[in-house]
Design a protein around this motif. Structure first.
Motif, PDB file in Angstrom:
ATOM      1  N   SER A   6       0.759  -1.217   0.179  1.00  0.00           N
ATOM      2  CA  SER A   6       0.090  -0.036   0.043  1.00  0.00           C
ATOM      3  C   SER A   6       0.901   1.297  -0.109  1.00  0.00           C
ATOM      4  N   LEU A   7       2.074   1.263   0.593  1.00  0.00           N
ATOM      5  CA  LEU A   7       2.850   2.370   0.571  1.00  0.00           C
ATOM      6  C   LEU A   7       3.209   2.907  -0.795  1.00  0.00           C
ATOM      7  N   THR A   8       3.534   1.891  -1.568  1.00  0.00           N
ATOM      8  CA  THR A   8       3.875   2.436  -3.044  1.00  0.00           C
ATOM      9  C   THR A   8       2.720   2.462  -4.018  1.00  0.00           C
ATOM     10  N   GLU A   9       1.679   1.640  -3.587  1.00  0.00           N
ATOM     11  CA  GLU A   9       0.554   1.895  -4.354  1.00  0.00           C
ATOM     12  C   GLU A   9       0.065   3.246  -4.192  1.00  0.00           C
ATOM     13  N   GLY A  10       0.447   4.085  -3.101  1.00  0.00           N
ATOM     14  CA  GLY A  10       0.078   5.609  -2.954  1.00  0.00           C
ATOM     15  C   GLY A  10      -0.982   5.817  -1.823  1.00  0.00           C
ATOM     16  N   ARG A  21      -2.097   8.022  -5.875  1.00  0.00           N
ATOM     17  CA  ARG A  21      -0.982   8.662  -6.613  1.00  0.00           C
ATOM     18  C   ARG A  21       0.161   8.048  -5.954  1.00  0.00           C
ATOM     19  N   GLY A  22       0.780   8.528  -4.950  1.00  0.00           N
ATOM     20  CA  GLY A  22       1.845   8.184  -4.083  1.00  0.00           C
ATOM     21  C   GLY A  22       3.306   8.530  -4.612  1.00  0.00           C
ATOM     22  N   TRP A  23       4.435   8.064  -3.880  1.00  0.00           N
ATOM     23  CA  TRP A  23       5.868   8.715  -4.127  1.00  0.00           C
ATOM     24  C   TRP A  23       6.428   8.172  -5.321  1.00  0.00           C
ATOM     25  N   ALA A  24       5.857   6.991  -5.777  1.00  0.00           N
ATOM     26  CA  ALA A  24       6.440   6.200  -6.983  1.00  0.00           C
ATOM     27  C   ALA A  24       6.083   7.056  -8.235  1.00  0.00           C
ATOM     28  N   ALA A  25       4.801   7.468  -8.363  1.00  0.00           N
ATOM     29  CA  ALA A  25       4.332   8.288  -9.530  1.00  0.00           C
ATOM     30  C   ALA A  25       4.949   9.488  -9.503  1.00  0.00           C
ATOM     31  N   ASP A  65      13.473  -0.555 -17.132  1.00  0.00           N
ATOM     32  CA  ASP A  65      14.991   0.112 -16.916  1.00  0.00           C
ATOM     33  C   ASP A  65      15.068   0.233 -15.276  1.00  0.00           C
ATOM     34  N   LEU A  66      14.161   0.413 -14.637  1.00  0.00           N
ATOM     35  CA  LEU A  66      14.213   0.888 -13.362  1.00  0.00           C
ATOM     36  C   LEU A  66      13.031   0.280 -12.434  1.00  0.00           C
ATOM     37  N   VAL A  67      13.360  -0.495 -11.277  1.00  0.00           N
ATOM     38  CA  VAL A  67      12.081  -1.133 -10.511  1.00  0.00           C
ATOM     39  C   VAL A  67      12.408  -0.663  -9.009  1.00  0.00           C
ATOM     40  N   SER A  68      11.370  -0.465  -8.436  1.00  0.00           N
ATOM     41  CA  SER A  68      11.394  -0.218  -6.953  1.00  0.00           C
ATOM     42  C   SER A  68      10.901  -1.470  -6.383  1.00  0.00           C
ATOM     43  N   VAL A  69      11.591  -1.852  -5.316  1.00  0.00           N
ATOM     44  CA  VAL A  69      10.777  -3.050  -4.421  1.00  0.00           C
ATOM     45  C   VAL A  69      10.959  -2.499  -3.128  1.00  0.00           C
ATOM     46  N   VAL A  70       9.536  -2.096  -2.623  1.00  0.00           N
ATOM     47  CA  VAL A  70       9.486  -1.652  -1.243  1.00  0.00           C
ATOM     48  C   VAL A  70       8.415  -2.560  -0.427  1.00  0.00           C
ATOM     49  N   VAL A  71       8.758  -3.465   0.254  1.00  0.00           N
ATOM     50  CA  VAL A  71       7.754  -4.484   0.749  1.00  0.00           C
ATOM     51  C   VAL A  71       8.355  -5.040   2.024  1.00  0.00           C
ATOM     52  N   ARG A 167      -1.734   6.906  10.511  1.00  0.00           N
ATOM     53  CA  ARG A 167      -0.258   6.667  11.155  1.00  0.00           C
ATOM     54  C   ARG A 167       0.406   5.755  10.497  1.00  0.00           C
ATOM     55  N   LEU A 168       0.160   4.798   9.695  1.00  0.00           N
ATOM     56  CA  LEU A 168       0.664   3.830   9.073  1.00  0.00           C
ATOM     57  C   LEU A 168       1.401   4.523   7.479  1.00  0.00           C
ATOM     58  N   HIS A 169       0.524   5.136   6.893  1.00  0.00           N
ATOM     59  CA  HIS A 169       0.696   5.662   5.500  1.00  0.00           C
ATOM     60  C   HIS A 169       0.998   7.014   5.626  1.00  0.00           C
ATOM     61  N   PRO A 170       2.060   7.635   4.793  1.00  0.00           N
ATOM     62  CA  PRO A 170       2.296   9.033   4.677  1.00  0.00           C
ATOM     63  C   PRO A 170       1.127   9.746   3.880  1.00  0.00           C
ATOM     64  N   GLY A 171       0.881  10.844   4.344  1.00  0.00           N
ATOM     65  CA  GLY A 171      -0.007  11.714   3.520  1.00  0.00           C
ATOM     66  C   GLY A 171       0.860  12.282   2.210  1.00  0.00           C
TER      67      GLY A 171
END
Length: 277
Positions: A6-10, A21-25, A65-71, A167-171
């Motif tokens: 969910s963090l990367t989902e946004g 949206r989130g940080w990755a977008a 070319d670029l992949v993020s893996v945050v889990v 409290r678990l996900h960034p705004g």
């Protein structure tokens, strides 16, 4: 390409119509002067198994070319938590990405017990698990030459303006901070040539009433689904924590966790040598 939970989902960075949206977008928009193709495969609730079995095959087909893996946080919130299995899955994911010549982005994360403000006896077992996951991520990121973001500590964790009501996900501000830090890391290695994401939010912060309503509806459901799975075991872990504190043997729990991490990483090294032979 973005893999994760969910963090990367946004989650925490809404853009209307129920979309996140989130940080990755935000990061993808600043990778180059021209628009970069971006695919986000992250799904709320995903564990390392989901990334390995469901998200990774789709990612490899597209040869990014670029992949993020945050889990990893969701793994710590399950009664089935096994650091050896987590390490083995992450090792397979990282190896598969780098074997294609893909630049790999990783991050360590704060422990959920601290973020939720749980009492010490409940928070400590979760903190121990998250430290174990972070140690594995650090070691494997180094092994595979990933660009790694240390996001498990720092002022951003205690700055409530950066976090959503759960409290678990960034705004939005928090997601922008993550995007900025990843952009700086990539730019340092000549891999981000576009403008850095703005630190200033695009949308007004949700009113307190709206945040509380979300927490009481969707947010409560999110927590309840995890508590149903974890709570019985967490109570057992908390009781064990209190017993060790009473005996003055709490350090033994930390040593046991450290030994489990060492064994998990050692098993990967043995498997690697066997494959080489």
């Amino acid at each position: 390409m973005a893999l994760g939970d969910s963090l990367t989902e946004g989650v925490g960075d809404p853009v209307g119509n129920g979309a996140w949206r989130g940080w990755a977008a935000l990061l993808a928009a600043g990778l180059s002067e021209e628009a970069a193709a971006f695919t986000n495969l992250a799904v709320s609730g995903a564990q390392t198994r989901d990334v390995l079995e469901r998200q990774l095959p789709s990612a490899l087909e597209l040869r990014p070319d670029l992949v993020s893996v945050v889990v990893g946080v969701n793994d710590t919130l399950r009664c089935t938590f096994d650091i050896r299995a987590v390490a083995a899955r992450l090792d397979q994911v990282y190896a598969a990405c780098t074997e294609q010549g893909t630049v790999l982005l990783t991050a360590c994360l704060p422990d959920p017990g601290r973020m939720l403000g749980l009492p010490g006896a409940l928070a400590s077992p979760l903190a121990r698990r998250q430290r174990a996951v972070n140690t594995v991520v650090h070691a494997l990121s180094e092994r595979y030459g990933a660009l790694h973001l240390h996001a498990g500590e720092g002022d951003w964790i205690t700055d409530r303006a950066l976090w959503s009501a759960d409290r678990l996900h960034p705004g939005e501000r928090g997601h922008r901070q993550l995007a900025l830090r990843f952009h700086a890391l990539l730019a340092e290695h000549g891999l981000a040539t576009g403008p850095a994401p703005s630190a200033e939010p695009e949308f007004p912060a949700p009113a307190k009433a709206a945040s509380l309503w979300w927490l009481a509806t969707a947010g409560t459901g999110w927590v309840a689904r995890r508590c149903t799975d974890l709570l019985p075991q967490l109570l057992t872990l908390a009781a064990d924590e209190l017993r060790h504190r009473a005996r003055g043997t709490s350090a033994g729990l930390d040593l046991r966790a450290s030994a489990a991490v060492s064994a998990a990483l050692g098993a990967l090294s043995v498997a690697e040598r066997a494959d080489a032979v």
